[in-house]
Design an enzyme around this catalytic site. Structure first.
Site, PDB file in Angstrom:
ATOM      1  CG  ASP A   4      -2.085   0.753   0.963  1.00  9.84           C
ATOM      2  OD1 ASP A   4      -1.441   2.150   0.883  1.00  9.84           O
ATOM      3  OD2 ASP A   4      -3.413   0.393   1.100  1.00  9.84           O
ATOM      4  CE1 TYR A  28     -10.770   8.993  -9.893  1.00  8.66           C
ATOM      5  CE2 TYR A  28     -12.107   9.519 -11.456  1.00  8.66           C
ATOM      6  CZ  TYR A  28     -10.823   9.201 -11.005  1.00  8.66           C
ATOM      7  OH  TYR A  28     -10.578   9.050 -12.138  1.00  8.66           O
ATOM      8  CG  PHE A  79     -11.594  13.281 -21.745  1.00 12.59           C
ATOM      9  CD1 PHE A  79     -10.552  14.694 -22.139  1.00 12.59           C
ATOM     10  CD2 PHE A  79     -12.714  14.056 -22.034  1.00 12.59           C
ATOM     11  CE1 PHE A  79     -10.666  15.066 -21.800  1.00 12.59           C
ATOM     12  CE2 PHE A  79     -13.338  15.562 -21.808  1.00 12.59           C
ATOM     13  CZ  PHE A  79     -12.077  16.193 -21.273  1.00 12.59           C
TER      14      PHE A  79
HETATM   15  N1  UFG Z   1     -24.284   4.106 -19.851  1.00  8.57           N
HETATM   16  C1  UFG Z   1     -24.687   3.404 -19.878  1.00  8.57           C
HETATM   17  N2  UFG Z   1     -24.963   2.059 -19.761  1.00  8.57           N
HETATM   18  C2  UFG Z   1     -24.371   1.368 -18.646  1.00  8.57           C
HETATM   19  C3  UFG Z   1     -22.840   2.236 -18.133  1.00  8.57           C
HETATM   20  C4  UFG Z   1     -23.067   3.388 -18.638  1.00  8.57           C
HETATM   21  O1  UFG Z   1     -25.605   4.023 -20.718  1.00  8.57           O
HETATM   22  O2  UFG Z   1     -24.543   0.773 -18.345  1.00  8.57           O
HETATM   23  C5  UFG Z   1     -22.823   5.368 -20.092  1.00  8.57           C
HETATM   24  C6  UFG Z   1     -22.616   6.830 -19.041  1.00  8.57           C
HETATM   25  O3  UFG Z   1     -24.741   7.102 -18.779  1.00  8.57           O
HETATM   26  C7  UFG Z   1     -22.606   7.888 -19.554  1.00  8.57           C
HETATM   27  C8  UFG Z   1     -22.028   6.560 -20.603  1.00  8.57           C
HETATM   28  O4  UFG Z   1     -22.233   5.276 -20.209  1.00  8.57           O
HETATM   29  O5  UFG Z   1     -23.294   8.904 -20.623  1.00  8.57           O
HETATM   30  C9  UFG Z   1     -20.230   6.183 -20.310  1.00  8.57           C
HETATM   31  O6  UFG Z   1     -20.243   5.530 -18.836  1.00  8.57           O
HETATM   32  P1  UFG Z   1     -19.082   5.098 -18.172  1.00  8.57           P
HETATM   33  O7  UFG Z   1     -19.601   4.579 -16.458  1.00  8.57           O
HETATM   34  O8  UFG Z   1     -18.466   4.142 -18.776  1.00  8.57           O
HETATM   35  O9  UFG Z   1     -17.958   6.445 -18.088  1.00  8.57           O
HETATM   36  P2  UFG Z   1     -17.930   8.158 -17.592  1.00  8.57           P
HETATM   37  O10 UFG Z   1     -17.781   9.164 -18.610  1.00  8.57           O
HETATM   38  O11 UFG Z   1     -19.268   7.775 -16.620  1.00  8.57           O
HETATM   39  O12 UFG Z   1     -16.588   7.900 -16.850  1.00  8.57           O
HETATM   40  C10 UFG Z   1     -15.748   7.889 -17.541  1.00  8.57           C
HETATM   41  C11 UFG Z   1     -14.427   7.401 -16.718  1.00  8.57           C
HETATM   42  C12 UFG Z   1     -14.077   7.847 -14.601  1.00  8.57           C
HETATM   43  C13 UFG Z   1     -13.779   9.073 -15.186  1.00  8.57           C
HETATM   44  C14 UFG Z   1     -15.042   9.862 -16.120  1.00  8.57           C
HETATM   45  C15 UFG Z   1     -14.105  11.374 -17.096  1.00  8.57           C
HETATM   46  O13 UFG Z   1     -15.227   6.088 -16.281  1.00  8.57           O
HETATM   47  O14 UFG Z   1     -13.361   7.636 -14.396  1.00  8.57           O
HETATM   48  O15 UFG Z   1     -15.281   9.040 -17.839  1.00  8.57           O
HETATM   49  O16 UFG Z   1     -15.080  12.412 -17.853  1.00  8.57           O
HETATM   50  F1  UFG Z   1     -14.450  10.296 -13.713  1.00  8.57           F
END
Ligand code: UFG
Length: 331
Positions: free
Chosen positions: A51, A141, A169
């Site tokens: 850690d 986060y 991103f």
């Molecule tokens: N989504 C769905 N269904 C799912 C999972 C995701 O519709 O089961 C959508 C989310 O709502 C979002 C898009 O797909 O609109 C992308 O979602 P992700 O969870 O893959 O990624 P995020 O954009 O939420 O987050 C990512 C990283 C984070 C970071 C962020 C920065 O995982 O760690 O980008 O923009 F902080």
């Protein structure tokens, strides 16, 4: 001289280790295996399990090697979890970074590349987010990553530790040769979940929100291939070696794809139906997040190779087909 990669048993860290080894660098992995996988660490790579908040452990690692620089990935990274348990995130992410910087200072290691995130921007102020946009995170986060960027600034001022922070991103895809992949437990990211549906491991993909102000109503994100992302880390190391100034850079493709476009492309790549169900919005999701990476292109001389969504999804699919249960199966 060696490069320490914290979080080198995780998704992005393991791809960075692979890229460094392809450049014949001497790599040392530090990983707690809290979310990383022992199987993601190759037998010929020096690996310390521990850690970052354990300073005696870090002293052992730093005093056993001639360390040139650190690439720091190790962190908790689930936005939703960070809202439910913010102290875990401050403790592990900020506490881990402070302890790491203290060890670097004690052992006179003066260069660090830091894994930051687009989550530091919060609700976007512009169509193409650039590094001068306001940093107003909307979750713990993002706050912890922004706090570490600020700590880096003052650590440079006081101890001369030079740094580059890379704001990611949506990182996706897998090593083109299939040597590493993505295996999160639980999995929350769109592309892996869509591919788990294609593998019949899930019944359907739930689309979080179809009433956004976007052409098809679903959220738009900027997907960047993990190998292109790690290339920017290698270029950052080179830049720090040239005595360049510390700085922050966005890393994205500069192109946005909607959730439905991702699902459609995955259907094409996998040849599977991939049933989708519309559901309410997920809390905290901005409609549109796309990067301007012009600064990284200009100053790091970074040029991504795998910019097509199809290639990104194909590379991920290739790994899942060969590792249907992630790192716990080797086919
Ligand atoms: N989504 C769905 N269904 C799912 C999972 C995701 O519709 O089961 C959508 C989310 O709502 C979002 C898009 O797909 O609109 C992308 O979602 P992700 O969870 O893959 O990624 P995020 O954009 O939420 O987050 C990512 C990283 C984070 C970071 C962020 C920065 O995982 O760690 O980008 O923009 F902080």
């Amino acid at each position: 001289m060696s490069i320490i990669v914290t979080g080198g048993a995780g998704y992005i860290g393991s791809h960075a280790v692979l890229a460094l080894k392809r450049q014949n660098k001497d790599v040392i992995i530090i990983d707690s295996l809290q979310t990383g996988h022992q199987q993601a660490v190759d037998d010929d790579t020096t690996f310390y399990q521990g850690d970052l908040r354990d300073s005696a452990f870090l002293d052992t690692v730093f005093s056993s090697h001639d360390v040139e620089a650190v690439i720091h990935f190790a962190a908790d990274s689930l936005v939703g979890e960070s809202v439910k348990d913010p102290l875990k995130y401050y403790d592990n992410n900020v506490g881990g970074a402070i302890s790491l910087l203290q060890a670097m200072n004690r052992h006179e290691v003066k260069k660090i590349v830091f894994s930051s995130t687009a989550a530091i921007y919060g609700e976007p102020q512009s169509q193409y987010i650039d590094e001068n946009d306001q940093a107003v995170p909307t979750n713990p986060y993002g706050e912890t990553k922004l706090a570490i960027e600020k700590i880096l600034k003052w650590a440079e001022n006081a101890y001369g530790i030079r740094w580059i922070a890379l704001r990611y991103f949506n990182v996706a895809g897998a090593d083109i040769e299939g040597k590493k992949g993505e295996d999160h437990r639980p999995e929350t990211h769109l592309i892996p979940i869509v591919l788990q549906v294609a593998l019949n491991q899930r019944d359907e993909i739930t689309v979080f929100g179809s009433d956004y102000k976007t052409p098809d109503g679903t959220c738009i994100r900027d997907y960047i291939h993990v190998t292109d992302l790690v290339d920017a880390h290698l270029l950052s190391l080179e830049k720090l070696s040239d005595e360049a100034k510390s700085d922050v850079y966005n890393l994205g493709n500069g192109k946005g794809f909607s959730v439905m476009e991702v699902i459609e492309t995955a259907r094409k790549v996998t040849g599977q139906k991939i049933p989708a169900r519309m559901a309410p919005r997920r809390e905290g999701d901005p409609a549109y997040l796309v990067a301007s990476s012009a600064k990284a292109t200009r100053q790091l001389k970074w040029s991504p190779n795998y910019t097509s969504l199809e290639t990104i999804i194909e590379s991920a699919w290739n790994w899942y087909v060969n590792h249907p249960n992630g790192y716990t199966t080797h086919k």
